[in-house]
Design an enzyme around this catalytic site. Structure first.
Site, short mmCIF file in Angstrom:
data_model
loop_
_atom_site.label_atom_id
_atom_site.label_comp_id
_atom_site.label_asym_id
_atom_site.label_seq_id
_atom_site.Cartn_x
_atom_site.Cartn_y
_atom_site.Cartn_z
N TYR A 59 12.82 -8.02 -3.62
CA TYR A 59 13.54 -6.85 -4.12
C TYR A 59 12.80 -5.60 -3.69
CZ TYR A 59 17.71 -6.25 -6.89
OH TYR A 59 19.00 -6.07 -7.27
N GLU A 61 13.97 -1.82 -4.05
CA GLU A 61 14.74 -0.60 -4.29
C GLU A 61 13.89 0.61 -3.93
OE1 GLU A 61 17.89 -1.22 -7.95
OE2 GLU A 61 16.10 -0.04 -8.26
N ASP A 205 31.39 8.06 14.07
CA ASP A 205 31.36 6.67 13.60
C ASP A 205 31.33 5.78 14.84
OD1 ASP A 205 31.56 4.24 12.47
OD2 ASP A 205 33.44 4.60 11.38
N THR A 231 27.17 0.24 13.09
CA THR A 231 26.88 -1.12 12.64
C THR A 231 25.77 -1.66 13.54
OG1 THR A 231 28.45 -2.10 14.17
CG2 THR A 231 29.27 -1.59 11.96
N LYS A 234 27.67 -5.43 16.15
CA LYS A 234 28.71 -5.50 17.17
C LYS A 234 28.04 -5.63 18.54
CE LYS A 234 32.07 -3.51 14.02
NZ LYS A 234 33.02 -2.43 13.67
N ARG A 240 24.41 -8.59 10.64
CA ARG A 240 25.50 -7.80 10.05
C ARG A 240 24.88 -6.71 9.19
NH1 ARG A 240 29.45 -10.46 11.52
NH2 ARG A 240 30.79 -8.81 10.77
C1 LIG Z 1 33.39 -2.04 12.37
C2 LIG Z 1 33.63 -0.62 11.99
C3 LIG Z 1 33.32 -0.14 10.71
C4 LIG Z 1 32.92 -1.03 9.55
O1 LIG Z 1 31.92 -1.91 9.68
P1 LIG Z 1 31.72 -3.03 8.55
O2 LIG Z 1 30.34 -3.51 8.80
O3 LIG Z 1 32.78 -4.05 8.76
O4 LIG Z 1 31.87 -2.38 7.21
C5 LIG Z 1 33.47 1.21 10.45
N1 LIG Z 1 33.92 2.05 11.39
C6 LIG Z 1 34.26 1.62 12.62
C7 LIG Z 1 34.75 2.61 13.63
C8 LIG Z 1 34.13 0.28 12.97
O5 LIG Z 1 34.47 -0.13 14.19
#
Ligand SMILES: *Cc1c(COP(=O)(O)O)cnc(C)c1O
Length: 409
Positions: A59, A61, A205, A231, A234, A240
């Site tokens: 843990y 935090e 994003d 993320t 990907k 993840r």
């Molecule tokens: C994949 C993705 C997310 C979200 O990612 P998660 O890990 O599934 O929550 C947010 N924004 C965009 C543009 C994405 O491609």
């Protein structure tokens, strides 16, 4: 790359054969079908080892040096390592590696910069905006006033004139650029210019392209955006999870928006795995990988067009392709089912300015397996065959199994 991990051992099998069988079944599914979901990839054995490490028990935090729990000496070093590697990899002044997912990263970015009710300009959901970009089913659509921009009906490219006009008339507090389905590079300098003109924050994003950015195969949003959300699972090929990059002046606001505002304890095993992935992504081999991902996507897009599918924007700059299979007599939803029966796993997605859905696919996972342009041409032929002739599915399935078997993940 050969993935061997905990499944090889018999600890889980002895204790819980039911679950061990499920995991073996999933490994068999991944190894015998083709993973063309644009958001998926195969992590390395080292990343999986970190995920299954003793840090899963810890843990932690708070942040390194300021935790709410004892015994964080090693966790602190691991998190600092992940942060320093992320900063170096992306040339960012600050990195937060605690966000549990891409969506959590976006939530934290909004929490850092916005108040409920603020106006936000983002790519509309029908054109590839993510749920966190204003979907009524998501916190974003409920708590903020989202205005959607779109893509040009002819070219499929982001309509820059519309972005500028909407920014001038709606005066958003933030502009979001980034998508789940846009196959082209995003012009971050353009978005910066518009954001500056109307006094808005720019949030990139970059969940999809951030891995390409790490390898130098796509332009970086870091010099332009106030906050970059991403993320790590990907194209970047890590565990993840999510990540946020920003300048030093927003560092404290971003960190507080992640913890304690939107999250509790950091997932230290995932953060350790992120550090491993950032280390891998800094290598020359990873740069070569990302350029091959794009070369493969270009080859696959061209071959799909030759099979008769209509490829959105006429091609791709990235790992991602969206295409309309309508000329082959099927819509995206039907197509996804037929292709799955043939072992070709991908998504269907909204297509700009179309009533029916299309297909969305990507080359990150098959490129990790070592496939190149020649295999992309074979995959396009499998797709064309399975879509034109539903009865061919079992035959195509066998060919897919052979191809996948020759490139073990
Ligand atoms: C994949 C993705 C997310 C979200 O990612 P998660 O890990 O599934 O929550 C947010 N924004 C965009 C543009 C994405 O491609």
């Amino acid at each position: 790359m050969t993935v061997t991990h905990a499944l090889e051992g018999d600890v889980l099998r002895r204790q819980d054969p039911e679950l061990a069988d499920l995991l073996l079944g999933e490994r068999e599914r991944q190894a015998s079908t083709l993973q063309l979901i644009a958001a998926e990839n195969f992590t390395s054995p080292a990343v999986l080892a970190a995920l299954g490490s003793p840090l899963a028990n810890k843990y932690a935090e708070g942040y390194p040096g300021a935790r709410h729990h004892g015994g964080c000496e090693i966790a602190d070093v691991a998190e600092r390592l992940a942060v320093e590697r992320a900063k170096a990899l992306f040339g960012a002044e600050h990195a937060n590696v605690q966000a549990h997912s891409g969506s959590s990263a976006v939530l934290a970015a909004y929490a850092a910069l916005l108040r409920p009710g603020d106006t936000v300009l983002a790519l509309g959901l029908p054109y590839g905006g993510h749920l966190t970009h204003g979907s009524p089913a998501n916190f974003s659509g409920r708590w903020f006033d989202f205005v959607g921009y779109g893509v040009d009906a002819e070219s499929g490219l982001i309509d820059h004139d519309q972005v500028r006009t909407l920014a001038r008339t709606r005066r958003p507090k933030a502009i979001v650029c980034g998508s789940i389905a846009y196959p082209r590079h995003i012009d971050y300098a353009f978005f910066r210019e518009v954001a500056d003109e109307v006094g808005a924050y720019l949030i990139a994003d970059a969940a999809h392209p951030i891995g390409l950015v790490a390898g130098g195969a796509a332009p970086s949003p870091v010099p332009y955006a106030d906050v970059v959300c991403a993320t790590t699972h990907k194209v970047l090929r890590g565990p993840r999870g999510g990540m946020i990059l920003c300048g030093a002046e927003l560092a404290e606001r971003v960190d507080r928006a992640v913890f304690p505002f939107t999250q509790g304890g950091a997932q230290m095993h995932t953060i350790a795995a992120k550090a491993v992935a950032f280390g891998e992504a800094a290598t020359e081999a990873f740069a070569v990988y990302t350029h091959q991902v794009v070369a493969n996507a270009r080859a696959l897009a061209a071959a799909l067009a030759a099979e008769g599918l209509v490829v959105t924007t006429g091609g791709t700059d990235t790992h991602l392709i969206t295409a309309d299979p309508a000329p082959l007599g099927v819509d995206g939803r039907t197509a996804r089912g037929r292709l799955a029966a043939a072992g070709l796993v991908m998504d269907c997605c909204a297509l700009p300015h179309a009533d029916l859905r299309g297909l969305r696919l990507g080359t990150a996972a098959v490129t990790t397996q070592g496939m190149r342009e020649a295999e992309m041409i074979r995959i396009a032929a499998f797709i064309g065959q399975a879509l034109r002739d539903e009865a061919s599915a079992p035959r195509v399935r066998e060919q897919v199994r052979d191809l996948a078997g020759a490139f073990p993940p």
